[in-house]
Design a protein around this motif. Structure first.
Motif, PDB file in Angstrom:
ATOM      1  N   ARG A 106       6.500   0.396  -8.306  1.00 60.38           N
ATOM      2  CA  ARG A 106       5.176   0.939  -7.973  1.00 60.38           C
ATOM      3  C   ARG A 106       5.311   2.317  -7.328  1.00 60.38           C
ATOM      4  O   ARG A 106       4.423   3.168  -7.490  1.00 60.38           O
ATOM      5  N   ASP A 107       6.401   2.542  -6.580  1.00 62.03           N
ATOM      6  CA  ASP A 107       6.601   3.836  -5.929  1.00 62.03           C
ATOM      7  C   ASP A 107       6.797   4.934  -6.979  1.00 62.03           C
ATOM      8  O   ASP A 107       6.222   6.025  -6.857  1.00 62.03           O
ATOM      9  N   ILE A 108       7.571   4.639  -8.027  1.00 56.54           N
ATOM     10  CA  ILE A 108       7.771   5.613  -9.103  1.00 56.54           C
ATOM     11  C   ILE A 108       6.461   5.878  -9.827  1.00 56.54           C
ATOM     12  O   ILE A 108       6.122   7.022 -10.168  1.00 56.54           O
ATOM     13  N   GLN A 109       5.709   4.800 -10.038  1.00 56.42           N
ATOM     14  CA  GLN A 109       4.438   4.926 -10.762  1.00 56.42           C
ATOM     15  C   GLN A 109       3.414   5.725  -9.963  1.00 56.42           C
ATOM     16  O   GLN A 109       2.694   6.578 -10.517  1.00 56.42           O
ATOM     17  N   LYS A 110       3.370   5.498  -8.666  1.00 49.77           N
ATOM     18  CA  LYS A 110       2.336   6.118  -7.834  1.00 49.77           C
ATOM     19  C   LYS A 110       2.757   7.480  -7.262  1.00 49.77           C
ATOM     20  O   LYS A 110       1.908   8.357  -7.053  1.00 49.77           O
TER      21      LYS A 110
ATOM     22  N   GLY B  48       8.584  -1.533   6.078  1.00 51.66           N
ATOM     23  CA  GLY B  48       8.800  -2.730   5.292  1.00 51.66           C
ATOM     24  C   GLY B  48       9.744  -2.471   4.131  1.00 51.66           C
ATOM     25  O   GLY B  48      10.714  -1.700   4.246  1.00 51.66           O
ATOM     26  N   LYS B  49       9.444  -3.084   2.977  1.00 52.37           N
ATOM     27  CA  LYS B  49      10.311  -2.972   1.800  1.00 52.37           C
ATOM     28  C   LYS B  49       9.683  -2.042   0.770  1.00 52.37           C
ATOM     29  O   LYS B  49       8.509  -2.167   0.436  1.00 52.37           O
ATOM     30  N   LEU B  50      10.467  -1.104   0.282  1.00 56.25           N
ATOM     31  CA  LEU B  50       9.988  -0.180  -0.740  1.00 56.25           C
ATOM     32  C   LEU B  50       9.903  -0.895  -2.087  1.00 56.25           C
ATOM     33  O   LEU B  50      10.858  -1.529  -2.519  1.00 56.25           O
TER      34      LEU B  50
ATOM     35  N   ASN C 162       0.837  -1.201   0.000  1.00 57.31           N
ATOM     36  CA  ASN C 162       0.000   0.000   0.000  1.00 57.31           C
ATOM     37  C   ASN C 162       0.872   1.251   0.000  1.00 57.31           C
ATOM     38  O   ASN C 162       2.089   1.190   0.211  1.00 57.31           O
ATOM     39  N   ASN C 163       0.221   2.365  -0.252  1.00 62.61           N
ATOM     40  CA  ASN C 163       0.873   3.674  -0.290  1.00 62.61           C
ATOM     41  C   ASN C 163       0.714   4.326   1.079  1.00 62.61           C
ATOM     42  O   ASN C 163      -0.417   4.443   1.586  1.00 62.61           O
ATOM     43  N   GLN C 164       1.808   4.728   1.708  1.00 62.97           N
ATOM     44  CA  GLN C 164       1.719   5.241   3.064  1.00 62.97           C
ATOM     45  C   GLN C 164       2.687   6.403   3.274  1.00 62.97           C
ATOM     46  O   GLN C 164       3.582   6.654   2.467  1.00 62.97           O
TER      47      GLN C 164
ATOM     48  N   TYR D  60       5.523   3.701  -1.431  1.00 62.89           N
ATOM     49  CA  TYR D  60       4.755   2.480  -1.759  1.00 62.89           C
ATOM     50  C   TYR D  60       5.570   1.292  -1.249  1.00 62.89           C
ATOM     51  O   TYR D  60       6.638   0.960  -1.794  1.00 62.89           O
ATOM     52  N   CYS D  61       5.052   0.649  -0.217  1.00 60.62           N
ATOM     53  CA  CYS D  61       5.818  -0.381   0.496  1.00 60.62           C
ATOM     54  C   CYS D  61       5.100  -1.726   0.515  1.00 60.62           C
ATOM     55  O   CYS D  61       3.880  -1.811   0.363  1.00 60.62           O
TER      56      CYS D  61
END
Length: 422
Positions: free
Chosen positions: A155-159, A149-151, A142-144, A168-169
């Motif tokens: 998905r982090d770049i996308q979101k 946890g693990k990045l 999820n996005n927080q 996004y972890c």
């Protein structure tokens, strides 16, 4: 269950529109379901269907159709008796744990086999809730606002290309909202959709316990991959029934008008498994070794597979089970040739074609004229080669027969050739 919504028929019986509440919508749903499954369950006829060798239960659009086996020459066979025969076979073959259902069970008027499954499932889940639903670790993405946890970089770049304050972890949580409870929740929702009787309130109470869990759809592959550990082993029965309910439920079969649940069993396969299991349970392991579906190579990429092979320290026997009513104890040519091939391939001296009994009597062991040679004590010797037709009655005097007696009777059929004079 109201008698208006419950129909009992026998295998190969016809059911037409207008009979016992069977409507055109029901017929359309059945036909569409049958077409999706290779037209194997029944044959469409004018304004109705004729059932085939599949028995069990179909629930469609609020109507429950129970299809019963029948080995009876009566014009008005006892439906309750043959329902008990089917339930007993399902129990012996471990398709249902009938013994755990409430003692009123099928004595209640208009109670179907499907309700037995429902009641067993509800009872199992109630026991789980009473003991306390277990927690398990599960992975969550999820996005927080904090890095936990693990990045997950892609998905982090996308979101979060714009929202740099978010991460996004992927991390683990330890709670009750895991796959096992999600499966049971889905099955409870199906049962709630199909029930309209005394069990409804119990389902509603259970749904309240599961209401916060994630709603998901499940496939056969996900059930295959599901593994239970020591902590979740108590869930096995409820998950078995959940799997049966989820994989056999068709919510949008007829443009969303009729919901359908089907539990159908090929009576020939059920008869074969039933005979094998009662022999396996009641044989003397010091005298006999019993195996089912002993497949072996036969010709090129083709295989040969007798139903049941029985061995002792002297000889081998082959049993081929057939659930159909035959008037004569004179075997068909094709069946004789099949049994002859079994005898040769499995080095068997005696084989039996085993049918359900009404009033027929067993044939004598007939001798094949061809005598194969087999190696014994470093020499080849001719051996006798026999086949017979046998009949076994699962009911007597309006009641089920004990499986131990049936097994003993089958073993006696195998030995009877010793008493014949040729």
């Amino acid at each position: 269950m109201s008698s208006k919504n419950f129909i009992q028929v026998f295998e190969y019986q016809k059911l037409k529109i207008g009979e016992d509440g069977f409507s055109e919508n029901h017929l359309n749903s059945l036909v569409k379901f049958n077409e999706k499954n290779g037209n194997k369950y029944f044959t469409p006829i004018y304004r109705g269907v004729q059932f085939n060798s599949y028995v069990g239960v179909i629930q469609v659009g609020g109507l429950t159709i129970e299809i019963l086996p029948k080995a009876d020459n009566s014009d008005h066979p006892n439906k309750q008796l043959w329902q008990s025969v089917l339930l007993n076979m399902l129990r012996v073959c471990k398709h249902i744990q009938v013994d755990t259902v409430s003692e009123t069970g099928l004595k209640r008027k208009n109670n179907s086999i499907l309700e037995v499954y429902f009641e067993l499932f509800i009872r199992e889940v109630e026991q789980l809730v009473k003991k306390g639903l277990i927690k398990k670790y599960r992975r969550v993405e999820n996005n927080q606002l904090t890095l936990k946890g693990k990045l997950v970089f892609s998905r982090d770049i996308q979101k979060n290309l714009i929202h740099k304050e978010r991460f996004y972890c992927e991390h683990q949580v330890y709670d009750k909202d895991h796959q096992i409870h999600q499966i049971i929740f889905q099955a409870l929702k199906i049962v709630d959709t199909l029930l309209s009787n005394r069990l409804k309130d119990r389902v509603k109470r259970l749904l309240y316990e599961f209401n916060d869990f994630t709603v998901r759809e499940f496939t056969a592959k996900q059930f295959q991959d599901l593994k239970l550990d020591r902590k979740s082993k108590t869930y096995s029965k409820s998950l078995d029934i959940s799997k049966m309910l989820i994989l056999n439920y068709s919510p949008n079969l007829n443009s969303g008008q009729d919901q359908m649940l089907t539990l159908l069993f090929d009576m020939n396969k059920l008869w074969e498994e039933y005979i094998y299991r009662i022999l396996q349970k009641h044989h003397d392991s010091n005298l006999y070794e019993i195996s089912a579906q002993s497949q072996d190579k036969f010709w090129e990429n083709k295989t040969i597979r007798p139903d049941i092979v029985i061995r002792n320290n002297k000889e081998t026997f082959v049993i081929d089970t057939k659930w159909k009513i035959v008037d004569s104890n004179n075997p068909a040519d094709d069946d004789l040739k099949q049994m002859f091939a079994y005898n040769l391939h499995w080095k068997s001296s005696k084989s039996i074609l085993l049918y359900p009994k009404i009033t027929q009597e067993d044939s004598k062991f007939g001798r094949y004229h061809h005598k194969p040679y087999r190696l014994s004590d470093d020499t080849f010797q001719e051996v006798e080669n026999y086949c017979k037709v046998g009949f076994l009655s699962v009911v007597r005097d309006g009641a089920l027969r004990d499986s131990e007696i049936l097994a003993e009777e089958i073993f006696l059929k195998l030995q009877s050739v010793l008493k014949q004079n040729y």
